[in-house]
Design a protein around this motif. Sequence first.
Motif, PDB file in Angstrom:
ATOM      1  N   ALA A  18      41.513  29.021  49.880  1.00 44.30           N
ATOM      2  CA  ALA A  18      42.463  29.760  49.038  1.00 44.30           C
ATOM      3  C   ALA A  18      41.752  30.816  48.201  1.00 44.30           C
ATOM      4  O   ALA A  18      42.301  31.894  47.945  1.00 44.30           O
ATOM      5  CB  ALA A  18      43.222  28.779  48.139  1.00 44.30           C
ATOM      6  N   SER A  19      40.515  30.537  47.786  1.00 49.50           N
ATOM      7  CA  SER A  19      39.743  31.515  47.027  1.00 49.50           C
ATOM      8  C   SER A  19      39.431  32.747  47.873  1.00 49.50           C
ATOM      9  O   SER A  19      39.497  33.880  47.382  1.00 49.50           O
ATOM     10  CB  SER A  19      38.455  30.871  46.520  1.00 49.50           C
ATOM     11  N   ALA A  25      33.403  30.061  44.976  1.00 54.63           N
ATOM     12  CA  ALA A  25      33.220  28.938  45.898  1.00 54.63           C
ATOM     13  C   ALA A  25      33.281  27.632  45.125  1.00 54.63           C
ATOM     14  O   ALA A  25      32.920  27.567  43.941  1.00 54.63           O
ATOM     15  CB  ALA A  25      31.883  29.064  46.632  1.00 54.63           C
ATOM     16  N   PHE A  26      33.731  26.586  45.795  1.00 56.66           N
ATOM     17  CA  PHE A  26      33.868  25.264  45.178  1.00 56.66           C
ATOM     18  C   PHE A  26      32.956  24.273  45.885  1.00 56.66           C
ATOM     19  O   PHE A  26      32.931  24.208  47.122  1.00 56.66           O
ATOM     20  CB  PHE A  26      35.323  24.789  45.261  1.00 56.66           C
ATOM     21  N   LYS A  46      46.602  26.166  41.836  1.00 59.12           N
ATOM     22  CA  LYS A  46      46.396  26.343  40.389  1.00 59.12           C
ATOM     23  C   LYS A  46      44.913  26.281  40.034  1.00 59.12           C
ATOM     24  O   LYS A  46      44.436  27.007  39.163  1.00 59.12           O
ATOM     25  CB  LYS A  46      47.166  25.274  39.620  1.00 59.12           C
ATOM     26  N   LYS A  47      44.178  25.401  40.701  1.00 60.17           N
ATOM     27  CA  LYS A  47      42.742  25.287  40.456  1.00 60.17           C
ATOM     28  C   LYS A  47      42.024  26.602  40.765  1.00 60.17           C
ATOM     29  O   LYS A  47      41.146  27.037  40.013  1.00 60.17           O
ATOM     30  CB  LYS A  47      42.192  24.152  41.327  1.00 60.17           C
ATOM     31  N   VAL A  48      42.409  27.262  41.856  1.00 59.88           N
ATOM     32  CA  VAL A  48      41.795  28.538  42.232  1.00 59.88           C
ATOM     33  C   VAL A  48      42.169  29.627  41.230  1.00 59.88           C
ATOM     34  O   VAL A  48      41.316  30.416  40.792  1.00 59.88           O
ATOM     35  CB  VAL A  48      42.222  28.932  43.656  1.00 59.88           C
ATOM     36  N   VAL A  49      43.435  29.688  40.847  1.00 64.21           N
ATOM     37  CA  VAL A  49      43.888  30.699  39.883  1.00 64.21           C
ATOM     38  C   VAL A  49      43.165  30.515  38.548  1.00 64.21           C
ATOM     39  O   VAL A  49      42.724  31.492  37.922  1.00 64.21           O
ATOM     40  CB  VAL A  49      45.413  30.615  39.704  1.00 64.21           C
ATOM     41  N   ASP A  50      43.007  29.272  38.105  1.00 62.36           N
ATOM     42  CA  ASP A  50      42.297  29.005  36.856  1.00 62.36           C
ATOM     43  C   ASP A  50      40.831  29.416  36.952  1.00 62.36           C
ATOM     44  O   ASP A  50      40.239  29.900  35.974  1.00 62.36           O
ATOM     45  CB  ASP A  50      42.393  27.522  36.502  1.00 62.36           C
ATOM     46  N   VAL A 107      41.265  33.807  50.352  1.00 63.37           N
ATOM     47  CA  VAL A 107      42.541  34.524  50.489  1.00 63.37           C
ATOM     48  C   VAL A 107      42.815  35.353  49.238  1.00 63.37           C
ATOM     49  O   VAL A 107      43.197  36.522  49.312  1.00 63.37           O
ATOM     50  CB  VAL A 107      43.682  33.526  50.748  1.00 63.37           C
ATOM     51  N   ALA A 108      42.612  34.749  48.070  1.00 66.46           N
ATOM     52  CA  ALA A 108      42.854  35.458  46.813  1.00 66.46           C
ATOM     53  C   ALA A 108      41.937  36.658  46.670  1.00 66.46           C
ATOM     54  O   ALA A 108      42.359  37.733  46.220  1.00 66.46           O
ATOM     55  CB  ALA A 108      42.658  34.500  45.635  1.00 66.46           C
ATOM     56  N   PHE A 109      40.669  36.492  47.068  1.00 65.88           N
ATOM     57  CA  PHE A 109      39.703  37.586  46.951  1.00 65.88           C
ATOM     58  C   PHE A 109      40.005  38.691  47.958  1.00 65.88           C
ATOM     59  O   PHE A 109      39.961  39.878  47.616  1.00 65.88           O
ATOM     60  CB  PHE A 109      38.295  37.041  47.174  1.00 65.88           C
ATOM     61  N   GLY A 110      40.308  38.302  49.198  1.00 63.89           N
ATOM     62  CA  GLY A 110      40.542  39.300  50.238  1.00 63.89           C
ATOM     63  C   GLY A 110      41.809  40.099  50.026  1.00 63.89           C
ATOM     64  O   GLY A 110      41.831  41.317  50.258  1.00 63.89           O
TER      65      GLY A 110
END
Length: 384
Positions: free
Chosen positions: A33-34, A107-108, A72-76, A36-39
């Motif tokens: 998801a990170s 990255a997580f 939500k974890k990625v957005v935070d 996707v959000a970045f791209g």
Amino acid sequence: MKLAVQVKLLPTPEQASALEATLRACNRAATYASHVAFGKKVKDRSGLQKEAYADLKATFGLSAQPAVRVVKKVVDAYATLKASLQAGRLGPATSKRYRRAVGRPVAFRPQAAQPFDDRCLSWQYDAHTVSIWTVDGRMKGLRFACSPDQLKTLVEHRKGESDLVQRGGTWFLVATCDIPEPEVYEPVDWVGVDRGIVNLATTSDGTNYQGRRLGRYRRWQARKRTELQKRNTRSATRRLARREQKEKRHATHVNHRISKEIVSVAQRTGRGVAVEELGGIRERVRLRRDQRGILSSWPFHQLGQHLAYKAKKAGVPFLEVDAHHTSQHCPRCGHTERANRPGRDHFHCRRCGLAGPADVVAGVNVRDRARSAWVLVTAPAPSP
């Protein structure tokens, strides 16, 4: 006020395996998801959920609510990164660290903490068990252990998310509790606290919390780190990481013990707690090379945080006052001079002859400044 309560989970080997698989799946999904959000440059919750929600469920085996928690974890995480950049914690925009942070997706780690809400996690306080969602289905009867005070806090005040955490092969749940703040009383006086390296804290009452044992423990840990670093093996690297966490926990325990005692004394005597405002001290103070490691590992900021939140929880007034010249200022005649402190441990006023332990004198000066500051804080606003 928000308070985090950490309880230890006691899973069976089969339950531990399911928890680990769940944590890894959630963090793989978060990393996806990170990207996707970045791209697609989508950092808001609703937008990212539209882009990634279906893939999180189909590809990573997440149920509906865990997929929402991952989004939500990625957005935070991106909100935290933005705040760090704006605050300058990653250096200027031209620095390598800044460019690296903005130039790639967040990255997580495979074992990073994962938040669960009440739809994914429920507590059975009487049985000391929880029921939690996993990739293998709903896991019921997962036992946990905590102190009676922690259990009481959970029962009365738990509200919001709970984070599943794995550290060193041990599982924990960190629950958020919303505790009502008691009304702050009007102090009859103040307990001035001087923080230091040799003496971690010294109060205006003359109580001294020495840092000798903590310093000796840190030096022993430093020698062990040097030995492990020379080996340069994978096992040595793992042991270094474990030692680092152990040292942090030890310093945190010491700060908890000191702050708890100071706040309890202030509450019992109807006084407030005052400390020096030490923000930016590492930039203001110039030290020899052999002293820099001592200052960087000095847990003064954490001690101040512990004092602040414990005072807030108990309804004890708390103030930070100006730290300039507290160890060189005479509390009796007001004379300030560097020569007033001929050595680290001693204070001797050149004008009136007042003498005593330097840290106690500094604590008295902090107390006196708190008296003046509190009058200004509580003074009624001038009428227009």
